[in-house]
Design a protein around this motif. Structure first.
Motif, PDB file in Angstrom:
ATOM      1  N   ALA A 192       5.690  31.832 -35.184  1.00  0.00           N
ATOM      2  CA  ALA A 192       4.764  31.516 -34.089  1.00  0.00           C
ATOM      3  C   ALA A 192       3.336  31.441 -34.611  1.00  0.00           C
ATOM      4  O   ALA A 192       2.573  30.532 -34.254  1.00  0.00           O
ATOM      5  N   ARG A 193       2.962  32.388 -35.481  1.00  0.00           N
ATOM      6  CA  ARG A 193       1.613  32.385 -36.038  1.00  0.00           C
ATOM      7  C   ARG A 193       1.406  31.176 -36.940  1.00  0.00           C
ATOM      8  O   ARG A 193       0.335  30.574 -36.931  1.00  0.00           O
ATOM      9  N   GLN A 194       2.416  30.793 -37.703  1.00  0.00           N
ATOM     10  CA  GLN A 194       2.295  29.613 -38.554  1.00  0.00           C
ATOM     11  C   GLN A 194       2.061  28.368 -37.702  1.00  0.00           C
ATOM     12  O   GLN A 194       1.257  27.512 -38.057  1.00  0.00           O
ATOM     13  N   ALA A 195       2.727  28.280 -36.559  1.00  0.00           N
ATOM     14  CA  ALA A 195       2.509  27.143 -35.652  1.00  0.00           C
ATOM     15  C   ALA A 195       1.078  27.151 -35.119  1.00  0.00           C
ATOM     16  O   ALA A 195       0.433  26.100 -35.038  1.00  0.00           O
ATOM     17  N   GLU A 196       0.564  28.330 -34.772  1.00  0.00           N
ATOM     18  CA  GLU A 196      -0.823  28.443 -34.310  1.00  0.00           C
ATOM     19  C   GLU A 196      -1.796  28.012 -35.406  1.00  0.00           C
ATOM     20  O   GLU A 196      -2.775  27.312 -35.143  1.00  0.00           O
ATOM     21  N   LEU A 197      -1.527  28.448 -36.634  1.00  0.00           N
ATOM     22  CA  LEU A 197      -2.397  28.087 -37.752  1.00  0.00           C
ATOM     23  C   LEU A 197      -2.354  26.592 -38.018  1.00  0.00           C
ATOM     24  O   LEU A 197      -3.383  25.983 -38.351  1.00  0.00           O
ATOM     25  N   SER A 198      -1.205  25.980 -37.839  1.00  0.00           N
ATOM     26  CA  SER A 198      -1.073  24.537 -38.020  1.00  0.00           C
ATOM     27  C   SER A 198      -1.953  23.788 -37.021  1.00  0.00           C
ATOM     28  O   SER A 198      -2.641  22.830 -37.383  1.00  0.00           O
ATOM     29  N   VAL A 199      -1.960  24.247 -35.787  1.00  0.00           N
ATOM     30  CA  VAL A 199      -2.816  23.639 -34.760  1.00  0.00           C
ATOM     31  C   VAL A 199      -4.289  23.839 -35.115  1.00  0.00           C
ATOM     32  O   VAL A 199      -5.102  22.918 -34.995  1.00  0.00           O
ATOM     33  N   LEU A 200      -4.636  25.021 -35.593  1.00  0.00           N
ATOM     34  CA  LEU A 200      -6.009  25.320 -35.996  1.00  0.00           C
ATOM     35  C   LEU A 200      -6.455  24.397 -37.129  1.00  0.00           C
ATOM     36  O   LEU A 200      -7.561  23.850 -37.104  1.00  0.00           O
ATOM     37  N   VAL A 201      -5.581  24.194 -38.103  1.00  0.00           N
ATOM     38  CA  VAL A 201      -5.885  23.289 -39.226  1.00  0.00           C
ATOM     39  C   VAL A 201      -6.047  21.860 -38.710  1.00  0.00           C
ATOM     40  O   VAL A 201      -6.977  21.152 -39.112  1.00  0.00           O
ATOM     41  N   ASP A 202      -5.160  21.417 -37.825  1.00  0.00           N
ATOM     42  CA  ASP A 202      -5.257  20.059 -37.273  1.00  0.00           C
ATOM     43  C   ASP A 202      -6.595  19.842 -36.572  1.00  0.00           C
ATOM     44  O   ASP A 202      -7.221  18.785 -36.726  1.00  0.00           O
ATOM     45  N   LYS A 203      -7.066  20.829 -35.812  1.00  0.00           N
ATOM     46  CA  LYS A 203      -8.364  20.709 -35.128  1.00  0.00           C
ATOM     47  C   LYS A 203      -9.506  20.656 -36.136  1.00  0.00           C
ATOM     48  O   LYS A 203     -10.473  19.915 -35.947  1.00  0.00           O
ATOM     49  N   ALA A 204      -9.398  21.445 -37.209  1.00  0.00           N
ATOM     50  CA  ALA A 204     -10.429  21.425 -38.253  1.00  0.00           C
ATOM     51  C   ALA A 204     -10.466  20.060 -38.938  1.00  0.00           C
ATOM     52  O   ALA A 204     -11.537  19.513 -39.212  1.00  0.00           O
ATOM     53  N   ILE A 205      -9.299  19.503 -39.198  1.00  0.00           N
ATOM     54  CA  ILE A 205      -9.223  18.182 -39.833  1.00  0.00           C
ATOM     55  C   ILE A 205      -9.806  17.110 -38.909  1.00  0.00           C
ATOM     56  O   ILE A 205     -10.480  16.187 -39.371  1.00  0.00           O
TER      57      ILE A 205
ATOM     58  N   LEU B 130      -1.000  30.737 -45.946  1.00  0.00           N
ATOM     59  CA  LEU B 130      -0.309  29.763 -45.099  1.00  0.00           C
ATOM     60  C   LEU B 130      -1.216  28.579 -44.788  1.00  0.00           C
ATOM     61  O   LEU B 130      -0.782  27.422 -44.838  1.00  0.00           O
ATOM     62  N   VAL B 131      -2.476  28.865 -44.476  1.00  0.00           N
ATOM     63  CA  VAL B 131      -3.442  27.800 -44.174  1.00  0.00           C
ATOM     64  C   VAL B 131      -3.628  26.905 -45.392  1.00  0.00           C
ATOM     65  O   VAL B 131      -3.617  25.668 -45.266  1.00  0.00           O
ATOM     66  N   HIS B 132      -3.791  27.481 -46.572  1.00  0.00           N
ATOM     67  CA  HIS B 132      -3.956  26.662 -47.790  1.00  0.00           C
ATOM     68  C   HIS B 132      -2.755  25.731 -47.968  1.00  0.00           C
ATOM     69  O   HIS B 132      -2.926  24.554 -48.318  1.00  0.00           O
ATOM     70  N   ASP B 133      -1.559  26.226 -47.721  1.00  0.00           N
ATOM     71  CA  ASP B 133      -0.351  25.397 -47.841  1.00  0.00           C
ATOM     72  C   ASP B 133      -0.356  24.262 -46.815  1.00  0.00           C
ATOM     73  O   ASP B 133      -0.042  23.115 -47.146  1.00  0.00           O
ATOM     74  N   ILE B 134      -0.720  24.566 -45.578  1.00  0.00           N
ATOM     75  CA  ILE B 134      -0.761  23.548 -44.515  1.00  0.00           C
ATOM     76  C   ILE B 134      -1.811  22.489 -44.844  1.00  0.00           C
ATOM     77  O   ILE B 134      -1.567  21.283 -44.713  1.00  0.00           O
ATOM     78  N   VAL B 135      -2.984  22.933 -45.287  1.00  0.00           N
ATOM     79  CA  VAL B 135      -4.079  22.016 -45.627  1.00  0.00           C
ATOM     80  C   VAL B 135      -3.648  21.081 -46.749  1.00  0.00           C
ATOM     81  O   VAL B 135      -3.873  19.864 -46.681  1.00  0.00           O
ATOM     82  N   ALA B 136      -3.019  21.627 -47.775  1.00  0.00           N
ATOM     83  CA  ALA B 136      -2.558  20.800 -48.898  1.00  0.00           C
ATOM     84  C   ALA B 136      -1.531  19.772 -48.434  1.00  0.00           C
ATOM     85  O   ALA B 136      -1.569  18.613 -48.866  1.00  0.00           O
TER      86      ALA B 136
END
Length: 160
Positions: free
Chosen positions: A97-110, A132-138
């Motif tokens: 669940a937290r990884q999904a939240e972080l993915s949304v956060l990264v998408d908004k930053a992008i 996790l964020v570094h992995d999503i961003v990459a």
């Protein structure tokens, strides 16, 4: 005996997981909560997951509660083994669940970057969440770095 990246043996990581699982099991018993405990090893870390069979764990599965319980569990493991603990705790799917939240956060930053910002700062978070964020961003084709110290350490996302 295989060695991990941080030079700890598989046996030491297994012991860490066992001690952590025992601690969590005692905690659940004290709280009169049910849950099935699973221990796994990934990337040189012990992962202890508590599956929720009757939704008893809903209040414990909130990110800030899981992080606090994880720190308590790490202290209990360190007290028992004498070694620094890097155990990861997951309660009722809280990590996914937290990884999904972080993915949304990264998408908004992008989106901010694509709208013209030169960089996008994310709020402070734990080292595990920053990884996790570094992995999503990459995966999204952008670059990220951690900045700051202690509780203020956060991730900054930029273009290549």
């Amino acid at each position: 005996m295989s060695e991990t990246i941080d030079s700890r043996s598989a046996e030491a990581i297994d012991r860490e997981g066992d001690v952590a699982a025992d601690y969590i099991e005692e905690l659940l018993d004290i709280c009169d909560l049910g849950g099935d405990i699973d221990i796994d090893t990934k990337n040189g870390r012990a992962y202890v997951s508590v599956a929720d069979s009757e939704s008893d764990l809903e209040r414990l599965s909130k990110a800030e509660v899981v992080n606090a319980l994880q720190e308590l569990t790490r202290l209990a493991v360190q007290s028992e083994t004498g070694e620094f603990s890097r155990v990861i705790l997951d309660i009722a799917g809280s990590r996914a669940a937290r990884q999904a939240e972080l993915s949304v956060l990264v998408d908004k930053a992008i989106e901010r970057l694509e709208a013209g910002s030169s960089e996008a700062d994310l709020p402070p978070m734990s080292s595990y969440e920053r990884k996790l964020v570094h992995d999503i961003v990459a995966e999204r084709g952008f670059v990220s770095e951690s900045h700051g110290e202690g509780r203020g350490r956060h991730t900054v996302i930029t273009r290549h």
